[in-house]
Design an enzyme around this catalytic site. Structure first.
Site, PDB file in Angstrom:
ATOM      1  N   HIS A 145       0.852  -1.242  -0.027  1.00 24.77           N
ATOM      2  CA  HIS A 145      -0.109   0.156   0.016  1.00 24.77           C
ATOM      3  C   HIS A 145       0.884   1.409  -0.005  1.00 24.77           C
ATOM      4  CE1 HIS A 145      -3.550  -2.276   1.918  1.00 24.77           C
ATOM      5  NE2 HIS A 145      -3.654  -2.546   0.399  1.00 24.77           N
TER       6      HIS A 145
ATOM      7  N   CYS B  31       4.833  24.138  -7.444  1.00 25.98           N
ATOM      8  CA  CYS B  31       3.863  24.645  -8.255  1.00 25.98           C
ATOM      9  C   CYS B  31       2.571  24.968  -7.405  1.00 25.98           C
ATOM     10  CB  CYS B  31       3.244  23.694  -9.395  1.00 25.98           C
ATOM     11  SG  CYS B  31       2.056  22.510  -8.770  1.00 25.98           S
TER      12      CYS B  31
ATOM     13  N   GLY C 100      -0.989 -10.007  12.142  1.00 21.27           N
ATOM     14  CA  GLY C 100      -1.755  -8.785  12.385  1.00 21.27           C
ATOM     15  C   GLY C 100      -2.544  -8.058  11.345  1.00 21.27           C
TER      16      GLY C 100
HETATM   17  P1  NAD Z   1      -6.914  -4.135  10.551  1.00 22.97           P
HETATM   18  O1  NAD Z   1      -7.039  -2.894  11.412  1.00 22.97           O
HETATM   19  O2  NAD Z   1      -8.014  -4.452   9.612  1.00 22.97           O
HETATM   20  O3  NAD Z   1      -6.684  -5.385  11.337  1.00 22.97           O
HETATM   21  C1  NAD Z   1      -5.807  -5.506  12.333  1.00 22.97           C
HETATM   22  C2  NAD Z   1      -5.470  -7.024  12.877  1.00 22.97           C
HETATM   23  O4  NAD Z   1      -4.700  -6.867  13.692  1.00 22.97           O
HETATM   24  C3  NAD Z   1      -6.927  -7.357  13.250  1.00 22.97           C
HETATM   25  O5  NAD Z   1      -7.316  -8.720  12.901  1.00 22.97           O
HETATM   26  C4  NAD Z   1      -6.337  -7.452  14.812  1.00 22.97           C
HETATM   27  O6  NAD Z   1      -7.165  -8.594  15.635  1.00 22.97           O
HETATM   28  C5  NAD Z   1      -4.851  -7.808  14.778  1.00 22.97           C
HETATM   29  N1  NAD Z   1      -4.257  -7.152  16.046  1.00 22.97           N
HETATM   30  C6  NAD Z   1      -4.382  -6.118  16.654  1.00 22.97           C
HETATM   31  N2  NAD Z   1      -3.430  -5.967  17.650  1.00 22.97           N
HETATM   32  C7  NAD Z   1      -2.439  -6.961  17.375  1.00 22.97           C
HETATM   33  C8  NAD Z   1      -1.310  -7.445  17.930  1.00 22.97           C
HETATM   34  N3  NAD Z   1      -0.831  -6.777  19.298  1.00 22.97           N
HETATM   35  N4  NAD Z   1      -0.902  -8.739  17.809  1.00 22.97           N
HETATM   36  C9  NAD Z   1      -1.505  -9.631  16.822  1.00 22.97           C
HETATM   37  N5  NAD Z   1      -2.570  -9.167  16.234  1.00 22.97           N
HETATM   38  C10 NAD Z   1      -3.233  -7.802  16.457  1.00 22.97           C
HETATM   39  O7  NAD Z   1      -5.583  -3.878   9.755  1.00 22.97           O
HETATM   40  P2  NAD Z   1      -5.077  -4.387   8.250  1.00 22.97           P
HETATM   41  O8  NAD Z   1      -5.521  -5.691   8.068  1.00 22.97           O
HETATM   42  O9  NAD Z   1      -3.708  -4.151   8.109  1.00 22.97           O
HETATM   43  O10 NAD Z   1      -6.034  -3.310   7.231  1.00 22.97           O
HETATM   44  C11 NAD Z   1      -5.838  -2.096   7.416  1.00 22.97           C
HETATM   45  C12 NAD Z   1      -5.446  -1.204   6.381  1.00 22.97           C
HETATM   46  O11 NAD Z   1      -5.034   0.222   7.222  1.00 22.97           O
HETATM   47  C13 NAD Z   1      -4.372  -1.566   5.907  1.00 22.97           C
HETATM   48  O12 NAD Z   1      -4.326  -1.358   4.273  1.00 22.97           O
HETATM   49  C14 NAD Z   1      -2.991  -0.748   6.251  1.00 22.97           C
HETATM   50  O13 NAD Z   1      -2.504  -0.289   5.078  1.00 22.97           O
HETATM   51  C15 NAD Z   1      -3.924   0.519   6.864  1.00 22.97           C
HETATM   52  N6  NAD Z   1      -3.124   0.808   8.265  1.00 22.97           N
HETATM   53  C16 NAD Z   1      -1.818   0.920   8.242  1.00 22.97           C
HETATM   54  C17 NAD Z   1      -1.267   1.192   9.687  1.00 22.97           C
HETATM   55  C18 NAD Z   1       0.504   1.214   9.673  1.00 22.97           C
HETATM   56  O14 NAD Z   1       0.989   1.770   8.732  1.00 22.97           O
HETATM   57  N7  NAD Z   1       0.953   0.811  10.789  1.00 22.97           N
HETATM   58  C19 NAD Z   1      -2.044   1.375  10.594  1.00 22.97           C
HETATM   59  C20 NAD Z   1      -3.156   1.480  10.502  1.00 22.97           C
HETATM   60  C21 NAD Z   1      -3.886   1.012   9.281  1.00 22.97           C
HETATM   61 ZN    ZN Z   2       3.148  20.253  -8.620  1.00 23.37          ZN
END
Ligand code: NAD
Ligand code: ZN
Length: 248
Positions: free
Chosen positions: A119, A149, A186
């Site tokens: 992403h 710009c 996660g």
């Molecule tokens: P999601 O929030 O949908 O799911 C997170 C998952 O992690 C859940 O299933 C939850 O049960 C689990 N989880 C939470 N804490 C945990 C821990 N300590 N240990 C193990 N598991 C744990 O996240 P997703 O599936 O990554 O989708 C979210 C979207 O949002 C993605 O597209 C991502 O790009 C973006 N996002 C990114 C960040 C980041 O860069 N750190 C943060 C938030 C969202």
């Molecule tokens: Zn520009």
């Protein structure tokens, strides 16, 4: 040590190609809330309003209120043992690639070298008008950051409605359809098209290990070994059993 961890460690040691898929959950213990956490970013900023490419084009100033908070949260975050454990597996020659949905750069900071950012990432910014690109450090503290710009810049994270970077997508698909062990950590694995990767791996005959605090839509369907718990705890246990079994 628990039997499931032993089994997972043996699978990794016996595999010719292991890859990991990670999501927001691996960075929660680093201080970056996931989509679901109460009081997290997404509780206050509705993704439909703040995370689609059309919302950015319509009102970039408004979307930058959310991006600013995200950037400050990411800046304050530090790697945890799940990130460093994956980097160690790579150094041991037991993990080929991390494919992450995260945009926080924590895998790279922990020492992982082969990271596919499915992403995109938040370390560079692009102008949608003239295509100029900037390192985020050049624009640090400027909200919203502007191109020379005059237009407001967009970070190179993939918004809903934008295409996945071509190289990331083709390489991920290729790895998922040839790996022998897939570690999923996660992620709720609901975001399309990332959510296709676990099924591609399953169809290709890969063993699938999932680490999550709770069951996901995948757990009862395609997962072979479910390690329930915190990513930091489960990954470090796994790495220490791997170390023990290979005798070093
Ligand atoms: P999601 O929030 O949908 O799911 C997170 C998952 O992690 C859940 O299933 C939850 O049960 C689990 N989880 C939470 N804490 C945990 C821990 N300590 N240990 C193990 N598991 C744990 O996240 P997703 O599936 O990554 O989708 C979210 C979207 O949002 C993605 O597209 C991502 O790009 C973006 N996002 C990114 C960040 C980041 O860069 N750190 C943060 C938030 C969202
Ligand atoms: Zn520009």
């Amino acid at each position: 040590m628990d039997e499931l961890i032993q089994e997972a460690a043996r699978s990794i040691l016996g595999s010719k190609l292991t890859i990991a898929l990670t999501g927001a959950g691996i960075s929660v213990e680093s201080g970056i809330p996931d989509f679901r956490s109460r009081g997290g970013l997404w509780d206050r900023f509705d993704p439909d309003e703040y995370a689609t490419i059309n919302s950015f084009k319509r009102s970039p100033e408004k979307v930058w209120e959310m991006l600013r908070e995200m950037e400050e949260t990411i800046d304050a975050a530090e790697t945890n043992e799940a990130h460093t454990g994956l980097a160690e597996l790579e150094r041991m020659g037991l993990l080929q690639t991390v494919i992450t949905q995260n945009v926080d750069n924590l895998h790279q900071e922990a020492g992982s070298r082969d990271v596919i950012e499915y992403h995109g990432n938040s370390r560079s910014l692009t102008c949608l008008w003239c295509n100029n690109s900037y390192d985020y450090k050049e624009k640090k503290g400027e909200y919203p950051p502007r191109c020379e710009c005059g237009k407001i810049l967009k970070p190179d994270v993939i918004f809903f409605g934008e295409a996945i970077p071509f190289d990331a997508m083709t390489r991920s698909t290729q790895l998922a359809s040839t790996c022998q062990v897939l570690l999923i950590i996660g992620t709720s694995a609901v975001v399309f098209p990332f959510n296709l990767l676990p099924r591609q791996a399953k169809q290709a005959g890969s063993k699938i290990i999932e680490i999550n605090l709770e069951k996901t839509a995948l757990t009862d369907h395609i997962i072979d070994i479910f390690l329930q718990g915190k990513a930091s705890v489960k990954v470090s246990q796994l790495v220490s059993v791997v170390r023990e079994l290979r005798g070093g």
